[in-house]
Write an enzyme that holds these catalytic residues in place. Structure first.
Site, PDB file in Angstrom:
ATOM      1  N   GLU A  20      26.397 -31.697 -45.867  1.00 27.06           N
ATOM      2  CA  GLU A  20      26.014 -32.040 -44.491  1.00 27.06           C
ATOM      3  C   GLU A  20      25.610 -33.514 -44.414  1.00 27.06           C
ATOM      4  O   GLU A  20      26.059 -34.261 -43.538  1.00 27.06           O
ATOM      5  CB  GLU A  20      24.829 -31.177 -44.035  1.00 27.06           C
ATOM      6  CG  GLU A  20      25.112 -29.706 -43.920  1.00 27.06           C
ATOM      7  CD  GLU A  20      25.825 -29.339 -42.640  1.00 27.06           C
ATOM      8  OE1 GLU A  20      26.190 -30.256 -41.869  1.00 27.06           O
ATOM      9  OE2 GLU A  20      26.050 -28.148 -42.409  1.00 27.06           O
TER      10      GLU A  20
ATOM     11  N   THR B 150      37.932 -11.087 -58.376  1.00 25.38           N
ATOM     12  CA  THR B 150      37.452  -9.722 -58.607  1.00 25.38           C
ATOM     13  C   THR B 150      36.317  -9.423 -57.652  1.00 25.38           C
ATOM     14  O   THR B 150      35.407 -10.236 -57.478  1.00 25.38           O
ATOM     15  CB  THR B 150      36.972  -9.560 -60.064  1.00 25.38           C
ATOM     16  OG1 THR B 150      38.050  -9.863 -60.942  1.00 25.38           O
ATOM     17  CG2 THR B 150      36.495  -8.133 -60.314  1.00 25.38           C
TER      18      THR B 150
ATOM     19  N   ASP C 115      31.392 -26.393 -42.235  1.00 24.96           N
ATOM     20  CA  ASP C 115      31.044 -27.253 -41.103  1.00 24.96           C
ATOM     21  C   ASP C 115      30.891 -28.702 -41.529  1.00 24.96           C
ATOM     22  O   ASP C 115      31.146 -29.619 -40.747  1.00 24.96           O
ATOM     23  CB  ASP C 115      29.783 -26.754 -40.392  1.00 24.96           C
ATOM     24  CG  ASP C 115      28.525 -26.926 -41.211  1.00 24.96           C
ATOM     25  OD1 ASP C 115      28.579 -26.734 -42.435  1.00 24.96           O
ATOM     26  OD2 ASP C 115      27.477 -27.249 -40.622  1.00 24.96           O
TER      27      ASP C 115
ATOM     28  N   LYS D 219      36.872 -12.886 -47.333  1.00 24.61           N
ATOM     29  CA  LYS D 219      36.390 -13.221 -48.672  1.00 24.61           C
ATOM     30  C   LYS D 219      37.367 -12.780 -49.760  1.00 24.61           C
ATOM     31  O   LYS D 219      37.716 -13.575 -50.656  1.00 24.61           O
ATOM     32  CB  LYS D 219      35.028 -12.578 -48.912  1.00 24.61           C
ATOM     33  CG  LYS D 219      34.408 -12.916 -50.261  1.00 24.61           C
ATOM     34  CD  LYS D 219      32.993 -12.357 -50.368  1.00 24.61           C
ATOM     35  CE  LYS D 219      32.354 -12.751 -51.699  1.00 24.61           C
ATOM     36  NZ  LYS D 219      30.957 -12.255 -51.793  1.00 24.61           N
TER      37      LYS D 219
ATOM     38  N   TRP E 269      31.432 -18.972 -43.218  1.00 27.40           N
ATOM     39  CA  TRP E 269      30.226 -19.547 -43.804  1.00 27.40           C
ATOM     40  C   TRP E 269      30.496 -20.370 -45.059  1.00 27.40           C
ATOM     41  O   TRP E 269      29.759 -21.290 -45.385  1.00 27.40           O
ATOM     42  CB  TRP E 269      29.224 -18.437 -44.109  1.00 27.40           C
ATOM     43  CG  TRP E 269      27.843 -18.938 -44.350  1.00 27.40           C
ATOM     44  CD1 TRP E 269      27.173 -18.975 -45.531  1.00 27.40           C
ATOM     45  CD2 TRP E 269      26.947 -19.482 -43.372  1.00 27.40           C
ATOM     46  NE1 TRP E 269      25.908 -19.509 -45.359  1.00 27.40           N
ATOM     47  CE2 TRP E 269      25.746 -19.826 -44.035  1.00 27.40           C
ATOM     48  CE3 TRP E 269      27.035 -19.709 -41.992  1.00 27.40           C
ATOM     49  CZ2 TRP E 269      24.658 -20.383 -43.368  1.00 27.40           C
ATOM     50  CZ3 TRP E 269      25.949 -20.260 -41.332  1.00 27.40           C
ATOM     51  CH2 TRP E 269      24.783 -20.590 -42.024  1.00 27.40           C
ATOM     52  N   TYR E 270      31.561 -20.058 -45.774  1.00 22.39           N
ATOM     53  CA  TYR E 270      31.879 -20.795 -47.003  1.00 22.39           C
ATOM     54  C   TYR E 270      33.294 -20.470 -47.447  1.00 22.39           C
ATOM     55  O   TYR E 270      33.937 -19.542 -46.954  1.00 22.39           O
ATOM     56  CB  TYR E 270      30.917 -20.431 -48.145  1.00 22.39           C
ATOM     57  CG  TYR E 270      30.866 -18.947 -48.474  1.00 22.39           C
ATOM     58  CD1 TYR E 270      31.838 -18.350 -49.261  1.00 22.39           C
ATOM     59  CD2 TYR E 270      29.841 -18.147 -47.987  1.00 22.39           C
ATOM     60  CE1 TYR E 270      31.813 -17.002 -49.548  1.00 22.39           C
ATOM     61  CE2 TYR E 270      29.790 -16.790 -48.260  1.00 22.39           C
ATOM     62  CZ  TYR E 270      30.781 -16.218 -49.043  1.00 22.39           C
ATOM     63  OH  TYR E 270      30.750 -14.868 -49.311  1.00 22.39           O
TER      64      TYR E 270
ATOM     65  N   ASP F 191      11.808 -31.207 -33.108  1.00 22.70           N
ATOM     66  CA  ASP F 191      12.762 -31.528 -34.174  1.00 22.70           C
ATOM     67  C   ASP F 191      13.647 -32.669 -33.687  1.00 22.70           C
ATOM     68  O   ASP F 191      14.484 -32.498 -32.803  1.00 22.70           O
ATOM     69  CB  ASP F 191      13.596 -30.288 -34.499  1.00 22.70           C
ATOM     70  CG  ASP F 191      14.473 -30.482 -35.728  1.00 22.70           C
ATOM     71  OD1 ASP F 191      15.132 -31.542 -35.823  1.00 22.70           O
ATOM     72  OD2 ASP F 191      14.508 -29.587 -36.582  1.00 22.70           O
TER      73      ASP F 191
ATOM     74  N   ASN G  25      11.800 -20.447  15.223  1.00 21.63           N
ATOM     75  CA  ASN G  25      10.561 -19.720  15.494  1.00 21.63           C
ATOM     76  C   ASN G  25       9.385 -20.575  15.025  1.00 21.63           C
ATOM     77  O   ASN G  25       9.299 -20.946  13.854  1.00 21.63           O
ATOM     78  CB  ASN G  25      10.584 -18.383  14.748  1.00 21.63           C
ATOM     79  CG  ASN G  25       9.392 -17.502  15.055  1.00 21.63           C
ATOM     80  OD1 ASN G  25       8.347 -17.973  15.497  1.00 21.63           O
ATOM     81  ND2 ASN G  25       9.546 -16.212  14.812  1.00 21.63           N
TER      82      ASN G  25
ATOM     83  N   LEU H  84      20.087 -40.971  12.046  1.00 20.73           N
ATOM     84  CA  LEU H  84      18.701 -40.542  12.198  1.00 20.73           C
ATOM     85  C   LEU H  84      17.768 -41.733  12.007  1.00 20.73           C
ATOM     86  O   LEU H  84      18.093 -42.697  11.304  1.00 20.73           O
ATOM     87  CB  LEU H  84      18.372 -39.432  11.192  1.00 20.73           C
ATOM     88  CG  LEU H  84      18.730 -37.994  11.622  1.00 20.73           C
ATOM     89  CD1 LEU H  84      20.220 -37.843  11.890  1.00 20.73           C
ATOM     90  CD2 LEU H  84      18.272 -36.996  10.575  1.00 20.73           C
TER      91      LEU H  84
END
Length: 918
Positions: A88, A143, A262, A306, A330-331, A524, A679, A707
């Site tokens: 990252e 495996t 990512d 996977k 995810w991986y 953060d 009214n 106006l």
């Protein structure tokens, strides 16, 4: 309806910053831009932070030129030590240097960043020996080993008889690049060899590839056992570290690496922009483009289950692309023997919304310079782009936030989905994919990171699907981000989910049963920077100037409140740091071994027991003192990725706005419609908030008549008040009041003039006519800064009804009179056809001093007999202070879904047709 755009800022320093920025966008009459030196304020901020990051005295980089996770060392989150780094951080490093090249024309830093990434983050042929990878059999990729929930359930026994499918992309990658090795970043690097594994187990050299997580969804960082990626069985225990994770009859020395998709996708994204900007300066970075393209080609491994099992039929082995979910999972991971010639590759069954990157998918499938060399690379990324956009549509909650994800392997063991589980292409919905301590989609940061990419893709392509996603998400963001009157801010920190999305059939449903709630707030700074980045791209693409202004507020306040001599940083209270001392790290009874420094690995150890080097950390006395006092220690961290996120967002502001032409076409008025009652008991002024956005309000007109200020209307700050004395003179019917701005721009306020002088007595019983209203409150907490009414309106009569004749009123107490804003988050007739107006009651009743009146434009069409429409609304006060809902007349906490509530009223042509007024 839009949020009020101008807020009182008390901090004098912040006020000066905002004033300078406002002056830089002043537009002279006729639309001529008056540029000032403050035009490049955000560019200068970027360059300041760039200098801070590159100042050796600040300690962001190692002697190898690798960015650390943070300057500070005592920090535990995904990395368990501050001077390790992640892929990252490396991808952010590329992005930072790309932007530096944009502003300076010097792309040598970008080229250097790629050199460092390639040298240290991508395992070389020595780190993944080609002789072993060449023995990989794509017909038998790996495996099977089951995944378990708890670390105490490991090691997971290898099952050589479980079905495993075919890897369909390996051979084409070998043909394209002439090598058997994988070109992807490993996610975690011990930059200074703090743990002592060394590179390829020499114990000394740095950096070294390490890993942590490997033992199920409940394994937090605090419960991991660090291990070397090159495990030659000389460290750890009898079988190195291997038998802590997998059960086998015998163990071989091996290497094993894990990719975080990512990060690789962000590297592609950053390189794309670097290439665009380099061309502006006449610089050739084709070598780096080739590297990014190659990385993207291998990144396709993240698109597969996977064990290459069939998607939606996961008990069966795949035979090719039937194992591709086409998402960014995810991986992906790979490994092989150090001395024996064998190897394996796996994808991932778990798909998290926070990892998707449609921008990278678009780049790799549409830009000719980035199309991969393999036969099917561009095609696969094209399919991934479509699938990712569908994934977002499927996961978008009723409020707009993006929910967790989906898995092709329920419980990580390909178990049968529980009955009633929502599915996406046969994969089951998972609220928190991959890990649960804490839940992986409880962190708000994934919202900001992920949707920044969607916003960038929308900006670049104008894809209507991305626009719809962003419209709803940004509406939610505006409702939950706090811009406080004292100059501070807060963004969500933790969020919670309820319900699930509807099963995907190819069309978004609005997911009325999927909800998000913010449970805590924070500051953060990295997440805030990423959020601002997303808002800026969205603002530029959509013309929503409120999104730009919100991003600007966040960036300005970060700079004013949290700028220090090393960058930007905010103090953090770390309740979890007691786990240094208390968290047991599971080791099976009887297993013994040592860390490289001699720390014992055995049953009953704690996190700190196998990281005793932390005892020498300069911040350890502070940690220990707080723990002994039973207090949460407070730390201030300079995370590299967070500094980059803030710097990049400031740079993007400069690129999209400071360097652009005058944004004259985004001025607005809010609300755009209202009702006035002749009214005398009900008469009131109508207040309109004016967002000037660099323009000048030149006149307010009704038809051809101008106006008179001070007589027909007044101006106070950014509020224009149309006076009740003027309105009372108008005829019953519709009145158009035009706000005439400079540069030939106008905006119209539509006022419906009614007269209820001859109104009937209040009914003693609820009225029921030809309209059935069913409703519920999406947020039922006692106090909340937003009220979230949801309506389903059904025509129970025999005649068609024009929706423009229909109104709904929700009665409540305002609990502190402030201006308010209504948003229609979603409606089956289109959000733009729903109008919300706030009416202060001249005679307050029990539980009601205001009501929200929802009406419909002519474009809403008709409601035919037996037909229904849905409206999902939300409203808040301008200062985001709380409402107390429990005493509100129309509040109903008993309906968790659509049901009758006769304390919400419906009017047809001004006649009450459903419910009972207070």
């Amino acid at each position: 309806m839009k949020k009020k755009s101008f807020r009182k800022v008390i901090s004098s320093v912040l006020a000066l910053t905002l004033l300078l920025s406002f002056v830089s966008h002043l537009t002279l009459k006729g639309g001529v831009s008056a540029a000032t030196s403050s035009e490049d304020l955000y560019k200068q901020r970027f360059l300041e932070l760039w200098e801070e990051l590159h100042d050796p005295a600040n300690g962001y980089f190692s002697s190898h030129g690798i960015p650390y996770h943070s300057i500070e060392t005592m920090i535990v989150e995904a990395p368990d030590y501050g001077h390790v780094t992640t892929s990252e951080a490396m991808s952010y490093y590329l992005w930072l240097e790309a932007l530096y090249g944009k502003f300076t024309g010097d792309f040598s830093y970008f080229e250097k960043a790629w050199d460092i990434l390639e040298k240290y983050m991508i395992p070389s042929e020595e780190d993944q020996p080609n002789r072993s990878m060449a023995r990989y059999n794509p017909s038998s990729p790996a495996t099977y080993a089951p995944e378990w929930e708890e670390p105490s359930m490991y090691p997971a026994q290898l099952d050589f008889n479980a079905p495993v499918g075919v890897d369909p992309i390996y051979n084409e990658l070998v043909r394209a690049y002439g090598t058997n090795t994988i070109y992807g970043m490993h996610w975690l690097l011990d930059v200074d060899n703090w743990y002592g594994y060394g590179r390829r187990a020499d114990g000394k050299s740095s950096p070294s590839y390490i890993n942590t997580f490997q033992r199920g969804s409940q394994e937090s960082t605090w419960e991991t056992i660090p291990q070397p990626c090159w495990d030659d069985l000389t460290m750890g225990g009898r079988n190195g570290y291997l038998d802590l994770f997998t059960g086998d009859s015998q163990y071989s020395a091996q290497f094993k690496y894990t990719n975080a998709p990512d990060a690789d996708a962000r590297a592609v994204q950053a390189t794309y922009w670097a290439n665009v900007w380099a061309k502006e300066h006449g610089v050739d970075i084709s070598d780096e483009v080739a590297k990014a393209t190659k990385m993207g080609d291998y990144l396709r491994y993240s698109m597969f289950d996977k064990y290459f099992r069939k998607i939606g039929d996961s008990k069966q082995a795949g035979t090719g692309y039937d194992s591709a979910h086409y998402l960014m999972s995810w991986y992906y991971a790979w490994g092989g023997g150090i001395t024996a010639d064998w190897s394996w590759i796996i994808g991932s069954s778990h798909n998290h919304a926070g990892y998707q990157n449609p921008m990278a998918a678009w780049i790799l499938s549409n830009d000719s310079e980035f199309k991969p060399k393999s036969e099917n690379g561009a095609r696969d990324w094209g399919k991934s782009l479509e699938r990712q956009l569908e994934f977002y549509q499927w996961l978008q909650s009723a409020e707009g936030a993006i929910a967790g994800g989906a898995s092709n392997s329920y419980n990580g063991r390909y178990e049968t989905l529980p009955s009633g589980t929502s599915t996406f292409y046969g994969m089951g919905y998972v609220e928190n994919p991959v890990y649960l301590d804490p839940g992986s989609n409880t962190w708000f940061g994934f919202q900001a990171w992920s949707m920044q990419r969607v916003a960038e893709y929308y900006y670049q392509t104008n894809d209507a699907r991305a626009k719809d996603l962003m419209d709803k998400w940004v509406s939610w963001i505006k409702s939950v981000v706090k811009i406080n009157s004292d100059g501070t801010f807060a963004v969500p920190s933790n969020i919670e989910w309820s319900g699930q999305p509807d099963t995907w059939t190819g069309t978004p449903t609005g997911n009325p049963n999927l909800h998000v709630e913010v449970v805590s707030y924070g500051t953060d700074l990295g997440v805030t920077g990423s959020l601002a980045n997303a808002l800026l791209y969205y603002a530029k693409a959509s013309g929503d100037d409120e999104a730009r202004e919100l991003a600007k507020e966040l960036l300005d306040r970060i700079w004013t409140l949290y700028r220090d001599d090393k960058g930007v940083a905010a103090p953090e209270s770390r309740e979890d740091y007691k786990r240094f001392f208390e968290q047991e790290v599971y080791v099976p009874e009887g297993w013994t071994g040592t860390m490289p420094n001699g720390d014992k690995i055995e049953h009953g150890i704690t996190f700190l027991d196998i990281r005793s080097k932390y005892l020498d950390d300069p911040d350890y006395p502070k940690l220990l003192e707080a723990y002994e006092k039973g207090e949460a220690p407070e730390f201030t961290y300079h995370r590299f990725w967070a500094q980059c996120d803030v710097a990049i967002a400031n740079g993007i502001y400069s690129i999209l706005f400071s360097e652009s032409d005058d944004p004259a076409n985004n001025s607005s008025i809010t609300p755009s419609s209202a009702t006035f009652d002749k009214n005398e008991e009900n008469q009131k002024d109508i207040d309109v908030t004016v967002t000037l956005n660099g323009n000048t309000l030149e006149a307010v007109k009704a038809g051809n008549s101008t106006l008179v200020e001070g007589v027909d209307y007044s101006i106070r700050g950014n509020t224009v008040t149309i006076k009740k004395e003027f309105l009372a003179k108008q005829a019953v019917g519709n009145l158009s009041i035009v706000f005439d701005f400079s540069a030939g721009l106008d905006r119209t306020l539509s006022v419906k003039i009614v007269d209820t002088t001859q109104g009937s007595e209040d009914p003693e019983e609820p009225v029921k006519g030809d309209i059935l209203l069913e409703s519920f409150n999406a947020g039922t907490q006692a106090t909340s800064n937003s009220i979230l009414p949801r309506y389903r309106i059904t025509n129970t009569g025999n005649s068609s009804i024009s929706l423009s004749d229909l109104k709904i009123r929700y009665y409540y107490t305002i609990d502190g009179d402030k201006s308010q804003t209504f948003w229609c988050d979603w409606s089956s007739i289109g959000s733009n056809n729903v109008v919300g107006t706030f009416v202060k009651m001249s005679s307050p009743k029990a539980g009601a001093d205001y009501y929200l009146e929802i009406s419909f434009t002519d474009g809403a069409g008709n409601l035919e007999p037996g037909a229904s429409i849905e409206v999902q609304g939300r409203f808040s006060k301008s200062d985001w202070s709380n409402y107390t809902q429990t005493d509100d007349y129309s509040f109903n906490s008993s309906n968790s879904y659509y049901g009758e509530n006769n304390k919400v009223t419906v009017y047809l042509s001004e006649k009450l047709v459903y419910g009972m007024e207070p």
